[in-house]
Scaffold this motif. Structure first.
Motif, PDB file in Angstrom:
ATOM      1  N   GLY A 145      -9.494   0.556  -5.300  1.00 15.40           N
ATOM      2  CA  GLY A 145     -10.096  -0.766  -5.448  1.00 15.40           C
ATOM      3  C   GLY A 145      -9.250  -1.902  -4.919  1.00 15.40           C
ATOM      4  N   SER A 146      -7.939  -1.641  -4.680  1.00 11.69           N
ATOM      5  CA  SER A 146      -7.067  -2.686  -4.149  1.00 11.69           C
ATOM      6  C   SER A 146      -6.379  -2.278  -2.853  1.00 11.69           C
ATOM      7  CB  SER A 146      -6.000  -3.075  -5.183  1.00 11.69           C
ATOM      8  OG  SER A 146      -6.592  -3.690  -6.296  1.00 11.69           O
ATOM      9  N   GLY A 147      -6.563  -1.023  -2.436  1.00 19.64           N
ATOM     10  CA  GLY A 147      -5.938  -0.560  -1.194  1.00 19.64           C
ATOM     11  C   GLY A 147      -4.426  -0.537  -1.262  1.00 19.64           C
ATOM     12  N   LEU A 148      -3.871  -0.132  -2.401  1.00 19.11           N
ATOM     13  CA  LEU A 148      -2.420  -0.161  -2.590  1.00 19.11           C
ATOM     14  C   LEU A 148      -1.725   1.020  -1.930  1.00 19.11           C
ATOM     15  CD1 LEU A 148      -2.081  -1.105  -6.375  1.00 19.11           C
ATOM     16  CD2 LEU A 148      -2.342  -2.610  -4.396  1.00 19.11           C
ATOM     17  N   ARG A 149      -0.465   0.827  -1.572  1.00 17.70           N
ATOM     18  CA  ARG A 149       0.421   1.938  -1.223  1.00 17.70           C
ATOM     19  C   ARG A 149       0.782   2.630  -2.528  1.00 17.70           C
ATOM     20  NH1 ARG A 149       2.379  -2.463   1.774  1.00 17.70           N
ATOM     21  NH2 ARG A 149       2.200  -2.178   4.036  1.00 17.70           N
ATOM     22  N   VAL A 150       1.130   3.907  -2.452  1.00 19.16           N
ATOM     23  CA  VAL A 150       1.429   4.648  -3.674  1.00 19.16           C
ATOM     24  C   VAL A 150       2.644   4.051  -4.390  1.00 19.16           C
ATOM     25  CG1 VAL A 150       2.837   6.412  -2.499  1.00 19.16           C
ATOM     26  CG2 VAL A 150       1.734   6.947  -4.681  1.00 19.16           C
ATOM     27  N   SER A 151       3.635   3.571  -3.631  1.00 21.49           N
ATOM     28  CA  SER A 151       4.815   2.963  -4.259  1.00 21.49           C
ATOM     29  C   SER A 151       4.451   1.675  -4.985  1.00 21.49           C
ATOM     30  CB  SER A 151       5.890   2.682  -3.204  1.00 21.49           C
ATOM     31  OG  SER A 151       5.387   1.836  -2.192  1.00 21.49           O
ATOM     32  N   GLU A 152       3.449   0.963  -4.461  1.00 19.31           N
ATOM     33  CA  GLU A 152       2.985  -0.268  -5.118  1.00 19.31           C
ATOM     34  C   GLU A 152       2.239   0.062  -6.399  1.00 19.31           C
ATOM     35  OE1 GLU A 152       2.487  -2.688  -0.875  1.00 19.31           O
ATOM     36  OE2 GLU A 152       0.730  -1.887  -1.904  1.00 19.31           O
ATOM     37  N   LEU A 153       1.532   1.180  -6.393  1.00 18.96           N
ATOM     38  CA  LEU A 153       0.813   1.619  -7.593  1.00 18.96           C
ATOM     39  C   LEU A 153       1.789   2.019  -8.687  1.00 18.96           C
ATOM     40  CD1 LEU A 153      -2.156   2.505  -8.651  1.00 18.96           C
ATOM     41  CD2 LEU A 153      -1.301   4.812  -8.177  1.00 18.96           C
ATOM     42  N   SER A 159       2.822  -7.454 -16.359  1.00 21.44           N
ATOM     43  CA  SER A 159       2.996  -8.907 -16.213  1.00 21.44           C
ATOM     44  C   SER A 159       2.458  -9.426 -14.882  1.00 21.44           C
ATOM     45  CB  SER A 159       4.478  -9.278 -16.346  1.00 21.44           C
ATOM     46  OG  SER A 159       5.254  -8.583 -15.368  1.00 21.44           O
ATOM     47  N   ASN A 160       2.139  -8.525 -13.976  1.00 23.85           N
ATOM     48  CA  ASN A 160       1.596  -8.927 -12.668  1.00 23.85           C
ATOM     49  C   ASN A 160       0.089  -8.699 -12.564  1.00 23.85           C
ATOM     50  OD1 ASN A 160       4.031  -9.835 -11.690  1.00 23.85           O
ATOM     51  ND2 ASN A 160       4.576  -7.889 -10.725  1.00 23.85           N
ATOM     52  N   ILE A 168      -4.133  -8.963  -8.611  1.00 19.63           N
ATOM     53  CA  ILE A 168      -2.884  -8.394  -9.103  1.00 19.63           C
ATOM     54  C   ILE A 168      -1.781  -8.791  -8.131  1.00 19.63           C
ATOM     55  CG2 ILE A 168      -3.858  -6.456 -10.402  1.00 19.63           C
ATOM     56  CD1 ILE A 168      -3.405  -4.657  -8.046  1.00 19.63           C
ATOM     57  N   LYS A 169      -0.562  -8.958  -8.669  1.00 19.92           N
ATOM     58  CA  LYS A 169       0.575  -9.302  -7.811  1.00 19.92           C
ATOM     59  C   LYS A 169       1.341  -8.027  -7.500  1.00 19.92           C
ATOM     60  CE  LYS A 169       3.988 -11.941  -9.361  1.00 19.92           C
ATOM     61  NZ  LYS A 169       4.670 -13.180  -9.814  1.00 19.92           N
ATOM     62  N   ILE A 170       1.607  -7.818  -6.217  1.00 20.01           N
ATOM     63  CA  ILE A 170       2.215  -6.580  -5.748  1.00 20.01           C
ATOM     64  C   ILE A 170       3.561  -6.884  -5.104  1.00 20.01           C
ATOM     65  CG2 ILE A 170       1.979  -4.668  -4.097  1.00 20.01           C
ATOM     66  CD1 ILE A 170       0.080  -4.534  -6.495  1.00 20.01           C
ATOM     67  N   LEU A 171       4.537  -6.009  -5.367  1.00 21.83           N
ATOM     68  CA  LEU A 171       5.807  -6.061  -4.657  1.00 21.83           C
ATOM     69  C   LEU A 171       5.750  -4.993  -3.580  1.00 21.83           C
ATOM     70  CD1 LEU A 171       8.610  -7.450  -4.683  1.00 21.83           C
ATOM     71  CD2 LEU A 171       9.433  -5.516  -6.041  1.00 21.83           C
ATOM     72  N   GLY A 172       5.582  -5.421  -2.326  1.00 20.85           N
ATOM     73  CA  GLY A 172       5.374  -4.488  -1.230  1.00 20.85           C
ATOM     74  C   GLY A 172       6.625  -4.223  -0.420  1.00 20.85           C
ATOM     75  N   ARG A 178       2.821 -10.240  -2.856  1.00 21.83           N
ATOM     76  CA  ARG A 178       1.527 -10.720  -2.371  1.00 21.83           C
ATOM     77  C   ARG A 178       0.490 -10.557  -3.478  1.00 21.83           C
ATOM     78  NH1 ARG A 178       1.575  -5.389  -0.531  1.00 21.83           N
ATOM     79  NH2 ARG A 178      -0.454  -4.323  -0.555  1.00 21.83           N
ATOM     80  N   LEU A 179      -0.521 -11.415  -3.454  1.00 21.99           N
ATOM     81  CA  LEU A 179      -1.631 -11.300  -4.395  1.00 21.99           C
ATOM     82  C   LEU A 179      -2.738 -10.492  -3.742  1.00 21.99           C
ATOM     83  CD1 LEU A 179      -1.816 -14.872  -5.942  1.00 21.99           C
ATOM     84  CD2 LEU A 179      -1.176 -12.764  -7.108  1.00 21.99           C
TER      85      LEU A 179
END
Length: 264
Positions: A145-153, A159-160, A168-172, A178-179
């Protein structure tokens, strides 16, 4: 053939001016070492400042004959380009012999994608009667649903989560934040997981902010996400090569099919 002064200067340049990691610096030095081995194999006493474009073309032929794959050849050439750029910057050479060299052409295999029915069949294969079932459902819905990388998941923090505004706020990559928009289905199952399942997990101290945990209360690993998806794909009878990145690629493909801008 004394390359050592140039290599020492190159190493300092990569570290101080380019601010590259120790592993990247070591890889670049290995690339230059391969060129030195090439000249040694031909019994040529070649000063680095005297290397020509023809020398480099012959070097690429040599590594190809050794069986080096195009992707590795391209990476080695990248290291050599950095080396000769350094020599030019240091006024050791007037002309960069690597400037006009092209990387070997690589055939790029497009990753498998899943259609929406296949995505649903994988998610439907989750056994919700098991304690980890709702976690896995929330996890896969979020991944797709957000197209995340597995490390981002796996690094997602409570808190994000800004579920009230569907972000959701992601540390990529490169620790860049990025939001990211998150779909309504993912929000629905995230809320169920957090309110009804996760609160009963005994969390390891210091890991309280992580969303997805394993049975020991630690953040779930990338390998575990991979194995969960592989197992679900097998249960769903899908024969394609599936990984967590398949969900990210499928997410992007479905957005484009729906008329979204690829750059966005």
């Amino acid at each position: 053939m004394d390359w050592q002064p140039s290599l020492r200067g190159f190493k300092a340049y990569l570290k101080l001016e380019r601010s590259l990691s120790a592993n990247t610096i070591e890889a670049y030095l290995h690339d230059v070492d391969k060129l030195m081995q090439f000249f040694m194999s031909r019994s040529e006493d070649k000063d680095p400042a005297k290397v020509t474009r023809t020398d480099l073309k012959n070097f690429l032929i040599w590594v190809n004959e050794l069986g080096m794959i195009p992707a590795t050849q391209a990476r080695v050439l990248s290291g050599l380009k950095a080396f000769f750029k350094f020599l030019v910057l240091e006024n050791k050479m007037e002309v960069d012999p690597s400037a006009l060299l092209e990387s070997p052409k690589m055939t790029r295999k497009l990753p498998d994608t899943l259609n929406i029915l296949e995505i649903n069949s994988i998610i439907d294969a989750i056994d919700l009667s098991k304690p980890e079932g709702m976690r896995n459902k929330a996890m896969l819905e979020t991944l797709y649903g957000s197209g995340l990388r597995v490390s981002e998941l796996t690094g997602l923090r409570i808190s994000n989560l800004y579920l009230d505004i569907e972000f959701i706020k992601i540390l990529g990559k490169g620790n860049k934040e990025r939001l990211v928009p998150i779909g309504s289905e993912a929000i629905k199952f995230l809320k169920i997981f957090l309110k009804e399942i996760r609160i009963h997990i005994r969390v390891k101290p210091g890991k309280e902010d992580y969303v997805f945990l394993n049975r020991r209360g630690s953040p779930i690993s990338r390998v575990m996400v991979f194995l969960i998806i592989k197992d679900l794909a097998k249960t769903a009878g899908i024969k394609k090569s599936i990984s967590p990145h398949t969900f990210r690629h499928s997410f992007a493909t479905h957005l484009i099919e729906g008329g979204a801008d690829l750059r966005a």
